[in-house]
Design a protein around this motif. Structure first.
Motif, PDB file in Angstrom:
ATOM      1  N   TYR A  28      -0.654  12.958   5.302  1.00 46.29           N
ATOM      2  CA  TYR A  28      -0.678  11.597   4.769  1.00 46.29           C
ATOM      3  C   TYR A  28       0.748  11.151   4.471  1.00 46.29           C
ATOM      4  CZ  TYR A  28      -1.944   7.552   1.928  1.00 46.29           C
ATOM      5  OH  TYR A  28      -2.095   6.280   1.437  1.00 46.29           O
ATOM      6  N   THR A  30       2.912   8.535   2.548  1.00 46.17           N
ATOM      7  CA  THR A  30       2.835   7.529   1.482  1.00 46.17           C
ATOM      8  C   THR A  30       3.506   6.223   1.886  1.00 46.17           C
ATOM      9  OG1 THR A  30       4.823   8.400   0.419  1.00 46.17           O
ATOM     10  CG2 THR A  30       2.695   9.252  -0.353  1.00 46.17           C
ATOM     11  N   GLN A  32       2.942   4.577   4.318  1.00 49.40           N
ATOM     12  CA  GLN A  32       1.921   3.681   4.870  1.00 49.40           C
ATOM     13  C   GLN A  32       1.561   2.591   3.865  1.00 49.40           C
ATOM     14  OE1 GLN A  32      -1.266   5.997   7.280  1.00 49.40           O
ATOM     15  NE2 GLN A  32      -0.561   7.383   5.672  1.00 49.40           N
ATOM     16  N   LEU A  33       1.571   2.943   2.597  1.00 50.88           N
ATOM     17  CA  LEU A  33       1.225   1.970   1.559  1.00 50.88           C
ATOM     18  C   LEU A  33       2.268   0.858   1.489  1.00 50.88           C
ATOM     19  CD1 LEU A  33      -0.027   4.443  -1.183  1.00 50.88           C
ATOM     20  CD2 LEU A  33      -1.411   2.975   0.297  1.00 50.88           C
ATOM     21  N   VAL A  36       1.623  -1.513   4.247  1.00 46.31           N
ATOM     22  CA  VAL A  36       0.521  -2.413   3.902  1.00 46.31           C
ATOM     23  C   VAL A  36       1.045  -3.573   3.065  1.00 46.31           C
ATOM     24  CG1 VAL A  36      -1.643  -2.633   2.619  1.00 46.31           C
ATOM     25  CG2 VAL A  36      -1.260  -0.645   4.076  1.00 46.31           C
ATOM     26  N   LYS A 106      -7.864   1.288   4.984  1.00 48.57           N
ATOM     27  CA  LYS A 106      -7.909   2.603   5.639  1.00 48.57           C
ATOM     28  C   LYS A 106      -6.801   3.530   5.126  1.00 48.57           C
ATOM     29  CE  LYS A 106      -5.249   1.450   9.738  1.00 48.57           C
ATOM     30  NZ  LYS A 106      -5.252   1.240  11.168  1.00 48.57           N
ATOM     31  N   HIS A 107      -5.752   2.955   4.550  1.00 53.66           N
ATOM     32  CA  HIS A 107      -4.680   3.776   3.990  1.00 53.66           C
ATOM     33  C   HIS A 107      -4.948   4.138   2.535  1.00 53.66           C
ATOM     34  CE1 HIS A 107      -2.401   3.216   7.626  1.00 53.66           C
ATOM     35  NE2 HIS A 107      -2.507   1.903   7.505  1.00 53.66           N
TER      36      HIS A 107
END
Length: 120
Positions: A28, A30, A32-33, A36, A106-107
């Motif tokens: 994962y 982070t 990615q957030l 977003v 999805k994240h």
């Protein structure tokens, strides 16, 4: 007596499922957030911001009151398109925002999956 390892881990932000945490730590990102957040900012800028959607709902409500219930005009007819064009434009903005939020969801889902299962 064999005592199995705890199925959860204590973190500064509460207890989390140990297996889910181990799995997330492996794949994962982070960041990615933050992506977003960037996409949400771009989407909101494109549709004029949350305030704009709110204002469009209020304008459409006022127009609907006039059309449906015969209330006095509160939105100048010369300032807007037809009620259905206003509604369609609002639908497009809502769809764009929903799409952006669903993409962000999805994240967030993997982090929600950290909820501990104390029954193990």
């Amino acid at each position: 007596m064999h005592i199995p390892p705890a199925s959860f881990r204590v973190t500064p932000y509460g207890e989390v499922d140990a297996k889910a945490l181990d799995s997330l730590r492996q794949d994962y990102e982070t960041s990615q957030l933050l992506s977003v957040v960037d996409r949400l900012d771009a989407c909101l800028a494109e549709i004029g911001g949350i305030g704009s959607i709110r204002d469009n709902f209020l304008r459409l409500h006022a127009m609907a009151l006039t059309v449906m219930e015969g209330s006095p005009l509160t939105v100048a007819a010369s300032d807007v398109d037809s009620i259905w064009e206003e509604a369609m434009a609002l639908q497009e903005d809502i769809s764009a925002l929903c799409s952006c939020l669903q993409g962000g969801s999805k994240h967030v889902d993997p982090l929600a999956a950290l909820a501990p299962d104390y029954q193990d």
